[in-house]
Scaffold this motif. Structure first.
Motif, PDB file in Angstrom:
ATOM      1  N   ASN A 110       0.834  -1.198   0.000  1.00 43.14           N
ATOM      2  CA  ASN A 110       0.000   0.000   0.000  1.00 43.14           C
ATOM      3  C   ASN A 110       0.871   1.251   0.000  1.00 43.14           C
ATOM      4  O   ASN A 110       1.243   1.787   1.029  1.00 43.14           O
ATOM      5  CB  ASN A 110      -0.932   0.003   1.203  1.00 43.14           C
ATOM      6  N   MET A 111       1.217   1.697  -1.209  1.00 40.95           N
ATOM      7  CA  MET A 111       2.179   2.777  -1.349  1.00 40.95           C
ATOM      8  C   MET A 111       1.728   4.072  -0.685  1.00 40.95           C
ATOM      9  O   MET A 111       2.523   4.770  -0.065  1.00 40.95           O
ATOM     10  CB  MET A 111       2.415   3.043  -2.845  1.00 40.95           C
ATOM     11  N   TYR A 112       0.439   4.400  -0.836  1.00 41.98           N
ATOM     12  CA  TYR A 112      -0.004   5.706  -0.346  1.00 41.98           C
ATOM     13  C   TYR A 112       0.101   5.790   1.172  1.00 41.98           C
ATOM     14  O   TYR A 112       0.528   6.803   1.711  1.00 41.98           O
ATOM     15  CB  TYR A 112      -1.437   5.991  -0.808  1.00 41.98           C
ATOM     16  N   LYS A 113      -0.239   4.690   1.856  1.00 40.27           N
ATOM     17  CA  LYS A 113      -0.161   4.680   3.319  1.00 40.27           C
ATOM     18  C   LYS A 113       1.294   4.804   3.782  1.00 40.27           C
ATOM     19  O   LYS A 113       1.597   5.519   4.737  1.00 40.27           O
ATOM     20  CB  LYS A 113      -0.797   3.393   3.865  1.00 40.27           C
ATOM     21  N   VAL A 114       2.180   4.086   3.075  1.00 38.28           N
ATOM     22  CA  VAL A 114       3.594   4.153   3.443  1.00 38.28           C
ATOM     23  C   VAL A 114       4.153   5.551   3.156  1.00 38.28           C
ATOM     24  O   VAL A 114       4.941   6.099   3.934  1.00 38.28           O
ATOM     25  CB  VAL A 114       4.410   3.071   2.694  1.00 38.28           C
ATOM     26  N   LEU A 115       3.708   6.136   2.044  1.00 37.40           N
ATOM     27  CA  LEU A 115       4.152   7.492   1.693  1.00 37.40           C
ATOM     28  C   LEU A 115       3.766   8.467   2.809  1.00 37.40           C
ATOM     29  O   LEU A 115       4.591   9.253   3.270  1.00 37.40           O
ATOM     30  CB  LEU A 115       3.520   7.923   0.359  1.00 37.40           C
ATOM     31  N   THR A 116       2.511   8.389   3.248  1.00 39.03           N
ATOM     32  CA  THR A 116       2.035   9.265   4.320  1.00 39.03           C
ATOM     33  C   THR A 116       2.847   9.036   5.593  1.00 39.03           C
ATOM     34  O   THR A 116       3.248   9.990   6.268  1.00 39.03           O
ATOM     35  CB  THR A 116       0.542   8.987   4.599  1.00 39.03           C
ATOM     36  N   CYS A 137      10.535  12.567   0.565  1.00 38.79           N
ATOM     37  CA  CYS A 137       9.945  11.289   0.184  1.00 38.79           C
ATOM     38  C   CYS A 137       8.820  11.567  -0.803  1.00 38.79           C
ATOM     39  O   CYS A 137       7.925  12.364  -0.534  1.00 38.79           O
ATOM     40  CB  CYS A 137       9.397  10.555   1.408  1.00 38.79           C
ATOM     41  N   PHE A 138       8.929  10.972  -1.983  1.00 40.48           N
ATOM     42  CA  PHE A 138       7.877  11.197  -2.972  1.00 40.48           C
ATOM     43  C   PHE A 138       7.672   9.941  -3.809  1.00 40.48           C
ATOM     44  O   PHE A 138       8.551   9.085  -3.900  1.00 40.48           O
ATOM     45  CB  PHE A 138       8.216  12.391  -3.865  1.00 40.48           C
ATOM     46  N   ALA A 139       6.484   9.838  -4.405  1.00 38.59           N
ATOM     47  CA  ALA A 139       6.160   8.701  -5.262  1.00 38.59           C
ATOM     48  C   ALA A 139       7.013   8.765  -6.526  1.00 38.59           C
ATOM     49  O   ALA A 139       7.275   9.844  -7.062  1.00 38.59           O
ATOM     50  CB  ALA A 139       4.687   8.736  -5.623  1.00 38.59           C
ATOM     51  N   PHE A 140       7.468   7.618  -6.965  1.00 38.26           N
ATOM     52  CA  PHE A 140       8.284   7.568  -8.174  1.00 38.26           C
ATOM     53  C   PHE A 140       7.993   6.254  -8.886  1.00 38.26           C
ATOM     54  O   PHE A 140       8.549   5.214  -8.540  1.00 38.26           O
ATOM     55  CB  PHE A 140       9.766   7.670  -7.802  1.00 38.26           C
ATOM     56  N   GLY A 141       7.068   6.284  -9.837  1.00 29.80           N
ATOM     57  CA  GLY A 141       6.688   5.054 -10.506  1.00 29.80           C
ATOM     58  C   GLY A 141       6.124   4.071  -9.509  1.00 29.80           C
ATOM     59  O   GLY A 141       5.256   4.422  -8.716  1.00 29.80           O
ATOM     60  N   ASP A 142       6.660   2.845  -9.476  1.00 26.65           N
ATOM     61  CA  ASP A 142       6.062   1.840  -8.601  1.00 26.65           C
ATOM     62  C   ASP A 142       6.677   1.806  -7.212  1.00 26.65           C
ATOM     63  O   ASP A 142       6.414   0.897  -6.441  1.00 26.65           O
ATOM     64  CB  ASP A 142       6.120   0.456  -9.259  1.00 26.65           C
ATOM     65  N   CYS A 143       7.538   2.789  -6.887  1.00 25.39           N
ATOM     66  CA  CYS A 143       8.049   2.831  -5.514  1.00 25.39           C
ATOM     67  C   CYS A 143       8.146   4.267  -5.019  1.00 25.39           C
ATOM     68  O   CYS A 143       7.772   5.202  -5.723  1.00 25.39           O
ATOM     69  CB  CYS A 143       9.401   2.129  -5.423  1.00 25.39           C
ATOM     70  N   LEU A 144       8.637   4.421  -3.779  1.00 23.23           N
ATOM     71  CA  LEU A 144       8.867   5.753  -3.235  1.00 23.23           C
ATOM     72  C   LEU A 144      10.357   6.034  -3.283  1.00 23.23           C
ATOM     73  O   LEU A 144      11.162   5.120  -3.099  1.00 23.23           O
ATOM     74  CB  LEU A 144       8.410   5.816  -1.772  1.00 23.23           C
ATOM     75  N   HIS A 145      10.723   7.266  -3.526  1.00 24.96           N
ATOM     76  CA  HIS A 145      12.126   7.645  -3.423  1.00 24.96           C
ATOM     77  C   HIS A 145      12.315   8.454  -2.146  1.00 24.96           C
ATOM     78  O   HIS A 145      11.561   9.384  -1.864  1.00 24.96           O
ATOM     79  CB  HIS A 145      12.572   8.440  -4.648  1.00 24.96           C
ATOM     80  N   LEU A 146      13.328   8.056  -1.406  1.00 26.78           N
ATOM     81  CA  LEU A 146      13.495   8.573  -0.054  1.00 26.78           C
ATOM     82  C   LEU A 146      14.939   9.019   0.191  1.00 26.78           C
ATOM     83  O   LEU A 146      15.876   8.332  -0.181  1.00 26.78           O
ATOM     84  CB  LEU A 146      13.134   7.432   0.932  1.00 26.78           C
TER      85      LEU A 146
END
Lengths: 302, 246
Positions: A233-239, A250-259
């Motif tokens: 669940n990318m959005y929850k992890v992003l938050t 930390c931002f969304a980048f294709g199918d993963c987050l870049h941190l």
């Protein structure tokens, strides 16, 4: 081949700063990219270099000619493909091409070599009016028309904007071939992934150059360690990552987050934090940044 | 699960030309659905049918429970729409644009007032309320346009290349708004040429020559087509297109 020194351009009596004291050079035979979003100043620079627009201050030369005093000489040795389709809609493919050849006092036959690879793809439709062509075909015709007088420098203003992935890849293949024939090419694009296809690039935003170098050097100058985070669940992890105190960005980048992390925090710290929040199946690994990462970082620093 | 978009064998012909052929799919409430395809694949035609702007030649579809043949006005009231090309009036202020759109959708003056305050607050644009939209940076305009398209609390919002030409940071902020809306139960139907954005969708369909060639989650599509990224999946499917150049 091209030398730009301290160019400033404003609109609306100075209230809009389109190009803000910009300087750069393009070498002969180079494929040079102006990379940036709308409003970065890319089109203004194109219009100044193609002698269609006067700068407020600063100087620029193309092929040794001054853009103000020697504009006629420049117009003879450059090809320009503006961002908006600007061929004659009610002329056919062939008529458009003939028109541009005649204006430059040449013929299609004389320089056919240069356009052959591109023209054969649209030749079956040569009697069709330009206004009735698909986006991809218009783009190819516009490129042919910009090449037909055998220019030494080619200016392409956002040739791939709004074009699908397949046509975009084809277009860059064409540019590669033109470069091999010795042409100097200046191209602009809002797509960061196209930056790596250029010899050198200028990353632009709001009338400024944020960075100018080879794509490899720009990537190498990214100081931080960059991590990719993948989770179900990318959005929850992003938050969750955004509220982590050690997160720098930390931002969304294709199918993963870049941190990226503050100070000397490590993956282990992140893992502990994430596990404590009951997220499972989260994968974190160190990765090499790409141009978009660099652009985002530069935007935040400026 | 509740399907808010439901199509069966939806087809649109222009004379002998079949722009969309036999489209059958469902989109669930709160889903972010990516609608991809090469230029000329039939995306715009399909979207026009789903928005109640163009009658299908054959097949069935319901949008928010309303029929695309007989209930187009109800469909329009229950959907929001924004595109890169048409969004807001440049020579109206931010507040005037909100008032205009909310008014068109029949919100009361009191609701419009509340909605305006809420939107400006959410976007952090209180200071810009009286500025002309034409003077805003593109990214702000797009975020505002998206919020305005949600002002009448539609069940579904159609986004046609909403992030074209926008910088990478603003593009991501825009996607935050999309996630936020989807989380609140709004169904998001979005087209894009940025393949990294395809990865942000719950499910993605890829149209080739008027037909839906593939439809699944990005993860499953990548597995099925043995591709590393959605860009590769798209490339594998779309390069087979024959009619792109017609």
């Amino acid at each position: 081949m091209i030398k730009v020194s301290n160019i400033v351009k404003t609109y609306n009596k100075g209230s809009v700063q389109a190009v803000n004291d910009i300087s750069f050079e393009v070498k002969r035979g180079e494929l040079f990219g102006l990379i940036g979003p709308d409003g970065a100043g890319k089109s203004s620079i194109f219009r100044i270099l193609t002698t269609l627009l006067l700068a407020d201050s600063g100087t620029a030369t193309v092929n040794g000619f001054d853009v103000v005093n020697q504009f006629q000489s420049i117009r003879n040795c450059i090809g320009y493909m503006p961002g908006r389709f600007s061929l004659y809609q009610d002329l056919t493919i062939e008529e458009n091409l003939e028109f541009f050849a005649t204006v430059f006092d040449t013929t299609i036959e004389e320089n056919y070599d240069l356009i052959r690879d591109i023209y054969v793809q649209i030749e079956p439709f040569k009697d069709r009016r330009a206004g009735k062509l698909s986006g991809g075909m218009k783009q190819k015709l516009a490129l042919c028309c910009a090449l037909i007088h055998k220019p030494e420098v080619l200016f392409l203003d956002e040739p791939t904007t709004g074009v699908d992935v397949v046509s975009r890849r084809e277009f860059w293949e064409m540019l590669k071939k033109l470069k091999q024939q010795g042409l100097t090419i200046v191209v602009s694009t809002p797509y960061m992934d196209e930056a790596s296809l250029c010899d050198r690039i200028a990353l632009m935003q709001g009338g400024h150059i944020l960075s100018i170098d080879t794509p490899q050097n720009i990537i190498a100058s990214y100081q931080k360690t960059l991590y990719a985070v993948a989770a179900p669940n990318m959005y929850k992890v992003l938050t969750a990552m955004r509220s982590y105190e050690q997160t720098e960005s930390c931002f969304a980048f294709g199918d993963c987050l870049h941190l990226t992390l503050k100070g000397d925090s490590t993956i282990d710290d992140v893992s502990k934090y994430i596990t404590a929040l009951n997220f499972t199946d989260v994968q974190i690994q160190e990765i090499v940044p790409d141009i978009e990462d660099c652009f985002i970082k530069l935007l935040k620093e400026n | 699960m509740e399907a808010v978009i439901k199509t069966e064998h939806l087809t649109k012909k222009f004379g002998t030309f079949v722009a969309c052929s036999d489209l059958t799919f469902e989109v669930q409430k709160g889903e972010i659905f990516g609608f991809l395809g090469a230029n000329g694949a039939g995306k715009t035609t399909a979207m026009r049918m789903l928005c109640g702007l163009s009658l299908p030649s054959s097949g069935q579809a319901t949008i928010a429970g309303f029929d695309v043949y007989k209930q187009t006005e109800q469909i329009k009231k229950n959907i929001g729409y924004m595109s890169q090309k048409f969004s807001l009036y440049e020579d109206l202020t931010v507040a005037e644009n909100i008032r205009f759109y909310a008014g068109i959708y029949g919100l009361s003056i009191r609701d419009i007032k509340d909605k305006t305050a809420e939107l400006l607050d959410k976007l952090g644009m209180q200071a810009e309320a009286k500025k002309l939209v034409g003077q805003l940076p593109l990214g702000w305009k797009q975020k505002l346009a998206f919020s305005v398209s949600l002002a009448h609390s539609p069940k579904i919002v159609f986004l046609d290349e909403p992030t074209g030409g926008v910088d990478p940071v603003t593009r991501r902020q825009f996607w935050d708004l999309i996630y936020y809306a989807a989380d609140a139960g709004v169904t998001v139907f979005v087209t894009t040429h940025y393949m990294d954005e395809a990865e942000y969708c719950n499910r993605v369909s890829i149209m080739v020559d008027g037909v839906i060639e593939a439809l699944d989650s990005p993860k499953n599509l990548k597995q099925q087509y043995e591709a590393k990224t959605m860009e590769d999946v798209f490339y594998k499917l779309a390069r087979k297109a024959k009619r792109a150049e017609i």
